[in-house]
Scaffold this active site. Structure first.
Site, short mmCIF file in Angstrom:
data_model
loop_
_atom_site.label_atom_id
_atom_site.label_comp_id
_atom_site.label_asym_id
_atom_site.label_seq_id
_atom_site.Cartn_x
_atom_site.Cartn_y
_atom_site.Cartn_z
N ASP A 114 -37.70 14.46 -52.41
CA ASP A 114 -38.92 14.17 -51.95
C ASP A 114 -39.10 13.43 -50.73
O ASP A 114 -38.00 13.42 -50.03
CB ASP A 114 -39.82 13.34 -52.87
CG ASP A 114 -39.44 12.10 -53.58
OD1 ASP A 114 -38.80 11.36 -52.43
OD2 ASP A 114 -39.45 11.62 -54.59
N GLU A 132 -18.14 26.05 -31.32
CA GLU A 132 -19.49 25.10 -31.07
C GLU A 132 -20.50 26.28 -30.74
O GLU A 132 -20.72 26.87 -29.35
CB GLU A 132 -19.37 24.18 -29.55
CG GLU A 132 -20.71 23.68 -29.33
CD GLU A 132 -20.84 23.28 -27.76
OE1 GLU A 132 -21.67 22.51 -27.50
OE2 GLU A 132 -20.35 24.07 -26.94
N ASN A 189 -14.99 30.27 -21.83
CA ASN A 189 -16.32 30.90 -21.25
C ASN A 189 -16.12 30.85 -19.69
O ASN A 189 -16.22 31.85 -19.00
CB ASN A 189 -17.52 30.47 -21.54
CG ASN A 189 -18.56 31.12 -21.30
OD1 ASN A 189 -18.78 32.35 -21.36
ND2 ASN A 189 -19.07 30.51 -20.11
N ASP A 234 -15.53 25.46 -26.88
CA ASP A 234 -16.52 25.14 -26.33
C ASP A 234 -17.56 26.49 -25.89
O ASP A 234 -16.92 27.63 -25.65
CB ASP A 234 -16.35 24.47 -24.86
CG ASP A 234 -17.59 24.15 -24.31
OD1 ASP A 234 -18.26 23.22 -24.52
OD2 ASP A 234 -17.85 24.62 -23.03
#
EC number: 3.2.1.1
Length: 454
Positions: free
Chosen positions: A380, A259, A147, A235
């Site tokens: 439960d 991710e 990124n 990432d």
């Protein structure tokens, strides 16, 4: 120089809201359940991954050798893959955990960003670690940050109308970058999402695609063919479109997991369908957090990627960014190591914080007994029971108990007139199932049992 600890703090602040619980439909409680509640899709067992680092591992270039020394024992325990931190040189040089990438081709052999080695060691030490892992039948997955980049020199940016740190001239001589390769640029202003103040790579630019995965000397192919990585952990995939991962995998191959930090199982499913990659099952993580921290195991009935697409779900109890399950943490590992999906072991839990012998036992159960589809039998506040239906008359019954007292329950198994036992050693019962498969099993207080044919 930036302290990259901010990366962690930013992630925690932005994504912390995802831990809110979804509304979950609870199962009706009964003494004996005549039918399984839910049948999931089948997924073949595929081993256990080790996240081979934690945040701020020791600096000084020793980490690759530390992991290399643990590889044989991990292999003997049943670990089939290790996930390493970002291995190339980052802006903070020898102090960086690698999530501020500068030179994708510098693995600790070039003197830049204040050091020659990375925080983890040298290129030769990394190569030696990967070789050792392969000799021990362990795959090695690289952490890839696509990124954003960090550490570029200042230049006047025609598209921003100001000076920006977007001039990258790495010492490796590979993948030069400039204002044209980041947002904003002459193609468009932005993509799916920026991360903090980092330079945001533009994946629509042909040059960026060539340098990352298309060319013969691209980042992906260098990692795969020269460094011998077997797969990828991507990432912050929220920052760019899923087709980027699809194209990377099409060009480079290998296992991959993204991710996508989102607790909504439908969002995760949509992403894996578009990218073709596996994803970390944050939906499972948050359901476990709600169940174990909130002392209500009925919340394990909630929606998870492992229930929608188990073959693409990578499950985990903790990682370097988030570690919020403190109550009955070993039971959370019992959950992911007996259920479908690809379970991940966190280094600190395995090596420091939990009972390694008990974790090794659960890894053995996962690799040898926990196969086939899953039938969710009962849940439960205090108890949870599920059945893995197995192959060729194996399979398991897993029984979790977070109360302070012993619990017993009649359950339907797939074994008629067979003696079974608890493979964890937490119960010494060895009951014989009835001809129709019913049997009474038990579990100690705040513990778990895993039953299979003897």
């Amino acid at each position: 120089m930036k302290k990259f600890r901010l990366h962690f703090l930013f992630l925690f602040a932005v994504f912390g809201l995802l831990s809110c619980s979804e509304d979950i439909e609870e199962l009706e409680e009964s003494t004996q359940l005549n039918q399984p509640v839910v049948e999931s899709k089948a997924a073949s067992p595929n081993g256990v991954m080790m996240q081979a680092f934690y945040w701020d591992v020791p600096a000084g270039g020793t980490w690759w050798n530390t992991i290399k020394g643990k590889v044989p024992a991990w292999s003997n325990a049943g670990i089939n893959a290790i996930w390493l931190p970002p291995a190339s040189k980052a802006q903070n040089g020898g102090y960086s955990m690698g999530y501020d990438p500068f030179d994708y081709f510098d693995f600790g052999q070039y003197n830049q960003m204040g050091s020659t080695q990375t925080r983890f060691g040298s290129k030769s030490e990394l190569t030696s670690l990967i070789t050792k892992a392969h000799q021990n039948n362990i795959n090695v997955y690289a952490d890839i940050v696509l990124n954003h980049n960090s550490g570029g020199a200042l230049e006047y940016n025609n598209f921003a109308g100001s000076n920006t740190y977007t001039d990258y001239a790495p010492a490796s001589g590979m993948f030069y970058r400039s204002q044209y390769d980041f947002h904003p640029n002459d193609y468009h202003h932005n993509d799916s999402g920026k991360f903090g103040g980092f330079a945001d790579l533009c994946h629509h630019k042909g040059y960026v695609q060539d340098q990352l995965y298309r060319n013969s000397n691209s980042v992906a192919k260098y990692y795969k063919n020269v460094m011998k990585f077997d797969g990828w952990r991507f990432d912050y995939v929220k920052g760019f479109e899923p087709w980027v991962i699809q194209e990377w995998n099409r060009n480079a191959g290998g296992f991959s997991v993204g991710e996508l930090w989102d607790g909504n199982a439908a969002t995760l499913e949509n992403w894996v369908n578009q990218s073709g990659s596996s994803a970390f099952d944050f939906a499972c993580y948050y359901r476990m957090k709600d169940a174990f921290q909130g002392n209500n195991l009925s919340l394990l009935n909630g929606d998870m990627l492992l229930k929608r697409n188990p073959g693409k779900a990578v499950t985990f109890v903790a990682n370097h960014d988030t570690d919020e399950i403190f109550n009955n943490k070993l039971l959370a590992y019992a959950y992911i190591l007996t259920h479908e999906g690809y379970p991940t072991m966190f280094y600190s839990d395995y090596e420091s914080w939990l009972d390694k012998n008990k974790l090794n036992n659960l890894i053995w159960i996962h690799n040898n007994l926990a196969g086939g589809t899953t039938s969710y039998l009962h849940a439960d506040n205090d108890e949870y029971v599920a059945r893995r239906n197995g192959y060729n008359n194996n399979g398991i019954i897993v029984y979790l108990n977070i109360s302070n007292s012993y619990k017993e329950r009649w359950v339907q198994t797939n074994w008629g007139s067979r003696r079974i036992k608890d493979y964890t050693g937490n119960s010494n019962w060895e009951p014989v199932t009835q001809g129709n498969g019913w049997v009474k099993i038990q579990v100690p207080p705040n513990s778990y049992t895993v039953w299979s044919v003897k």
